[in-house]
Motif scaffolding. Sequence first.
Motif, PDB file in Angstrom:
ATOM      1  N   LEU A  38       0.844  -1.187   0.000  1.00  0.00           N
ATOM      2  CA  LEU A  38       0.000   0.000   0.000  1.00  0.00           C
ATOM      3  C   LEU A  38       0.883   1.242   0.000  1.00  0.00           C
ATOM      4  CD1 LEU A  38      -2.694  -1.054   2.625  1.00  0.00           C
ATOM      5  CD2 LEU A  38      -2.740  -1.359   0.140  1.00  0.00           C
ATOM      6  N   ILE A  39       0.573   2.209  -0.878  1.00  0.00           N
ATOM      7  CA  ILE A  39       1.447   3.364  -1.072  1.00  0.00           C
ATOM      8  C   ILE A  39       0.715   4.647  -0.717  1.00  0.00           C
ATOM      9  CG2 ILE A  39       2.837   4.640  -2.760  1.00  0.00           C
ATOM     10  CD1 ILE A  39       3.054   2.014  -4.348  1.00  0.00           C
ATOM     11  N   ASP A  40       1.363   5.476   0.095  1.00  0.00           N
ATOM     12  CA  ASP A  40       0.836   6.793   0.429  1.00  0.00           C
ATOM     13  C   ASP A  40       1.928   7.824   0.163  1.00  0.00           C
ATOM     14  OD1 ASP A  40      -0.975   8.716   1.330  1.00  0.00           O
ATOM     15  OD2 ASP A  40      -0.112   8.680   3.339  1.00  0.00           O
ATOM     16  N   ILE A  41       1.544   8.958  -0.435  1.00  0.00           N
ATOM     17  CA  ILE A  41       2.528   9.975  -0.830  1.00  0.00           C
ATOM     18  C   ILE A  41       2.089  11.322  -0.299  1.00  0.00           C
ATOM     19  CG2 ILE A  41       3.626  11.138  -2.771  1.00  0.00           C
ATOM     20  CD1 ILE A  41       3.280   8.533  -4.354  1.00  0.00           C
ATOM     21  N   LYS A  42       3.020  12.032   0.336  1.00  0.00           N
ATOM     22  CA  LYS A  42       2.747  13.358   0.880  1.00  0.00           C
ATOM     23  C   LYS A  42       3.764  14.357   0.333  1.00  0.00           C
ATOM     24  CE  LYS A  42       0.951  11.573   5.289  1.00  0.00           C
ATOM     25  NZ  LYS A  42       1.256  10.147   5.030  1.00  0.00           N
ATOM     26  N   ASP A  43       3.440  15.632   0.520  1.00  0.00           N
ATOM     27  CA  ASP A  43       4.308  16.717   0.072  1.00  0.00           C
ATOM     28  C   ASP A  43       4.889  17.404   1.307  1.00  0.00           C
ATOM     29  OD1 ASP A  43       5.486  18.963  -0.993  1.00  0.00           O
ATOM     30  OD2 ASP A  43       3.632  19.889  -1.675  1.00  0.00           O
ATOM     31  N   SER A  44       6.201  17.566   1.328  1.00  0.00           N
ATOM     32  CA  SER A  44       6.856  18.166   2.499  1.00  0.00           C
ATOM     33  C   SER A  44       6.698  19.676   2.559  1.00  0.00           C
ATOM     34  CB  SER A  44       8.350  17.814   2.495  1.00  0.00           C
ATOM     35  OG  SER A  44       8.982  18.398   1.369  1.00  0.00           O
ATOM     36  N   GLY A  45       6.239  20.313   1.470  1.00  0.00           N
ATOM     37  CA  GLY A  45       6.036  21.758   1.466  1.00  0.00           C
ATOM     38  C   GLY A  45       7.301  22.528   1.129  1.00  0.00           C
ATOM     39  N   ILE A  46       7.132  23.848   0.979  1.00  0.00           N
ATOM     40  CA  ILE A  46       8.244  24.749   0.680  1.00  0.00           C
ATOM     41  C   ILE A  46       8.358  25.761   1.818  1.00  0.00           C
ATOM     42  CG2 ILE A  46       9.124  26.466  -0.938  1.00  0.00           C
ATOM     43  CD1 ILE A  46       7.689  25.090  -3.153  1.00  0.00           C
ATOM     44  N   TYR A  47       9.590  25.951   2.319  1.00  0.00           N
ATOM     45  CA  TYR A  47       9.795  26.770   3.503  1.00  0.00           C
ATOM     46  C   TYR A  47      10.571  28.038   3.174  1.00  0.00           C
ATOM     47  CZ  TYR A  47       8.244  22.684   6.076  1.00  0.00           C
ATOM     48  OH  TYR A  47       7.498  21.642   6.553  1.00  0.00           O
ATOM     49  N   SER A  48      10.373  29.049   4.017  1.00  0.00           N
ATOM     50  CA  SER A  48      11.100  30.295   3.858  1.00  0.00           C
ATOM     51  C   SER A  48      12.590  30.061   4.065  1.00  0.00           C
ATOM     52  CB  SER A  48      10.590  31.340   4.854  1.00  0.00           C
ATOM     53  OG  SER A  48      11.426  32.477   4.846  1.00  0.00           O
ATOM     54  N   ASN A  49      13.407  30.804   3.327  1.00  0.00           N
ATOM     55  CA  ASN A  49      14.850  30.688   3.522  1.00  0.00           C
ATOM     56  C   ASN A  49      15.341  31.564   4.669  1.00  0.00           C
ATOM     57  OD1 ASN A  49      14.556  33.185   2.207  1.00  0.00           O
ATOM     58  ND2 ASN A  49      16.584  33.019   1.269  1.00  0.00           N
ATOM     59  N   GLU A  50      14.426  32.267   5.315  1.00  0.00           N
ATOM     60  CA  GLU A  50      14.777  33.020   6.508  1.00  0.00           C
ATOM     61  C   GLU A  50      14.718  32.088   7.713  1.00  0.00           C
ATOM     62  OE1 GLU A  50      15.751  36.117   6.751  1.00  0.00           O
ATOM     63  OE2 GLU A  50      15.581  36.515   4.603  1.00  0.00           O
ATOM     64  N   PRO A  51      15.803  31.936   8.472  1.00  0.00           N
ATOM     65  CA  PRO A  51      15.825  30.978   9.581  1.00  0.00           C
ATOM     66  C   PRO A  51      14.693  31.171  10.581  1.00  0.00           C
ATOM     67  CG  PRO A  51      18.029  31.815   9.155  1.00  0.00           C
ATOM     68  CD  PRO A  51      17.095  32.620   8.302  1.00  0.00           C
ATOM     69  N   ILE A  52      14.308  32.420  10.801  1.00  0.00           N
ATOM     70  CA  ILE A  52      13.270  32.674  11.786  1.00  0.00           C
ATOM     71  C   ILE A  52      11.908  32.169  11.319  1.00  0.00           C
ATOM     72  CG2 ILE A  52      12.606  34.967  10.943  1.00  0.00           C
ATOM     73  CD1 ILE A  52      12.460  35.848  13.874  1.00  0.00           C
ATOM     74  N   SER A  53      11.779  31.949  10.019  1.00  0.00           N
ATOM     75  CA  SER A  53      10.493  31.555   9.460  1.00  0.00           C
ATOM     76  C   SER A  53      10.485  30.116   8.962  1.00  0.00           C
ATOM     77  CB  SER A  53      10.110  32.494   8.301  1.00  0.00           C
ATOM     78  OG  SER A  53      10.108  33.830   8.728  1.00  0.00           O
ATOM     79  N   ARG A  54      11.431  29.326   9.408  1.00  0.00           N
ATOM     80  CA  ARG A  54      11.536  27.970   8.875  1.00  0.00           C
ATOM     81  C   ARG A  54      10.260  27.158   9.095  1.00  0.00           C
ATOM     82  NH1 ARG A  54      14.820  25.745   5.307  1.00  0.00           N
ATOM     83  NH2 ARG A  54      14.658  23.769   6.371  1.00  0.00           N
ATOM     84  N   ALA A  55       9.523  27.496  10.127  1.00  0.00           N
ATOM     85  CA  ALA A  55       8.329  26.705  10.429  1.00  0.00           C
ATOM     86  C   ALA A  55       7.147  27.074   9.554  1.00  0.00           C
ATOM     87  CB  ALA A  55       7.949  26.881  11.899  1.00  0.00           C
ATOM     88  N   ASN A  56       7.276  28.132   8.777  1.00  0.00           N
ATOM     89  CA  ASN A  56       6.144  28.601   7.985  1.00  0.00           C
ATOM     90  C   ASN A  56       6.336  28.272   6.515  1.00  0.00           C
ATOM     91  OD1 ASN A  56       5.009  29.806  10.275  1.00  0.00           O
ATOM     92  ND2 ASN A  56       6.288  31.619  10.002  1.00  0.00           N
TER      93      ASN A  56
END
Length: 500
Positions: A38-56
């Motif tokens: 069984l296969i499941d695929i997710k997208d890790s997303g794209i993050y800001s290159n500003e260290p303070i905003s890595r979570a967004n």
Amino acid sequence: MKQNRLIQNIILLIGCLLLNSCYQNEEYMQTVQQNHLLIDIKDSGIYSNEPISRANTVGYTTTFSEGDKIGLYAVKNGEILPDVNNVCLSYTEGKWVANSSISYSEDKVGAIYYAYYPYDQALSTFNKTSTDPFEALVSSWEIGNDLTGDIYTGKDLMTGFANAKLEGRNYTLDLTLGHRMSLAVIKLPTTTYNFTNAGMSSYNVSPQNISFTIGKDSESEAPILPYYDITSDTYRILIHPNTAYTLKGKFTNGANANKSYTINIGTDIDKAQYAQYIVDQPEIINYTLNIGDYYCADGSLVSKDGPAPSNCIGVVYQVGTTDAIKNDYPSCNHGLVYALKRVEGDPIKWSTSKPSSTNWYEKYGMLLYNATGVDIQGYEETKTWMDIETGEVEGVDINSIMKSTLNDYRQNFILPSTTTDWYLPSYKELDALNNNATILNTQFSKVNGEALWTSATKDISYWSTTIRRQDAVVQYHPDNKTKAGYIRDSSGYYRYSFGF
């Protein structure tokens, strides 16, 4: 009694056989399910290159749609497993389905599964011995110059890897795909009109005539069409990670001023990262709306005393709108605008037949032209006329030509998103237009519009939406303001309004 015992023993034996058979079937089913992957695929997303905003994230993760395809490899001991060699996985009814069955057997224990998106049947750069088998694919990836709509997703290269895991009775492959390209996010300035008129909300206008060019390193710049994200009002351009680019752009702001800018994109944007570039700050204009002001195709306004704009689509004939418009479009509380010209061609009829009932219109809440309370209500009356289906009234056609003429006009002359759609003005609106004909005709003439009435067009009668009698609506002419326009037999001109 012996017979009863014999029967009991037989029943007991059958019960044991059946119970054993259930256990065997359960074991068999368990084995079959465990052999299925069984296969499941997710997208890790794209993050800001500003260290303070890595979570967004930038607000973009891939939502796979029906028919999307991903390629899958399985590598064990430096060799690609024959039955998992660029297998195509298609997104079908919410699941990833392989174009050929993928089972999980002893020979696959310890294999690493590598996936990439979008699928390429002819992919030849997969390196089975590398820690990053897609390295060559990434370095040669062509982004292209058109990133509009769904094309953007197809250019957003993603890869990932994982091991299969046994969970319950199933072997599962949970793949998280990471973005291999970087992203430049461009925010262009809006123009806000703060109205000094009482009761009017602020009004935002987006830039128009937008263009971009981009060049990598020493390459010459070329035009590029970015992806536009309506939710954030930003433009997105995919770029190769850790690569220098020169991005240039032009636009016309909401005050009709032409602007240009240059962005030097550095090498500090890694894969799966984005950098946002804000071009100028929003512009604030304090504005007093007046009859005779110009309304432009981009939603901008130009004072009646200002230079005539080349992109004008109408002239303001009333300050403020109506309750019906504000109910449907809460932000459209500013004014009513009349089109520059009438529908081209000869006079047009309203319908091909007529009703005979003297009060059929009452059930639709429509009022006669001389009824108490008749006011500016072309917007709501147009809605009523457009909603009446052919044959709904007495089985006859009372409005098909009126509807088709307006529908054609709406399709050919698209309005900004901050307005109502085009509608046919009421008798009272045409009267208001006539009362301000001097200033309106002056304004129309400055933008190649058409005067309401002149000596050359003195015989023009405009259709209104207002009921004159059961088989006629008001046709307005300054010399006969409540002329009966018989909806089957009369012809007249259509000229439309909108609210903003």
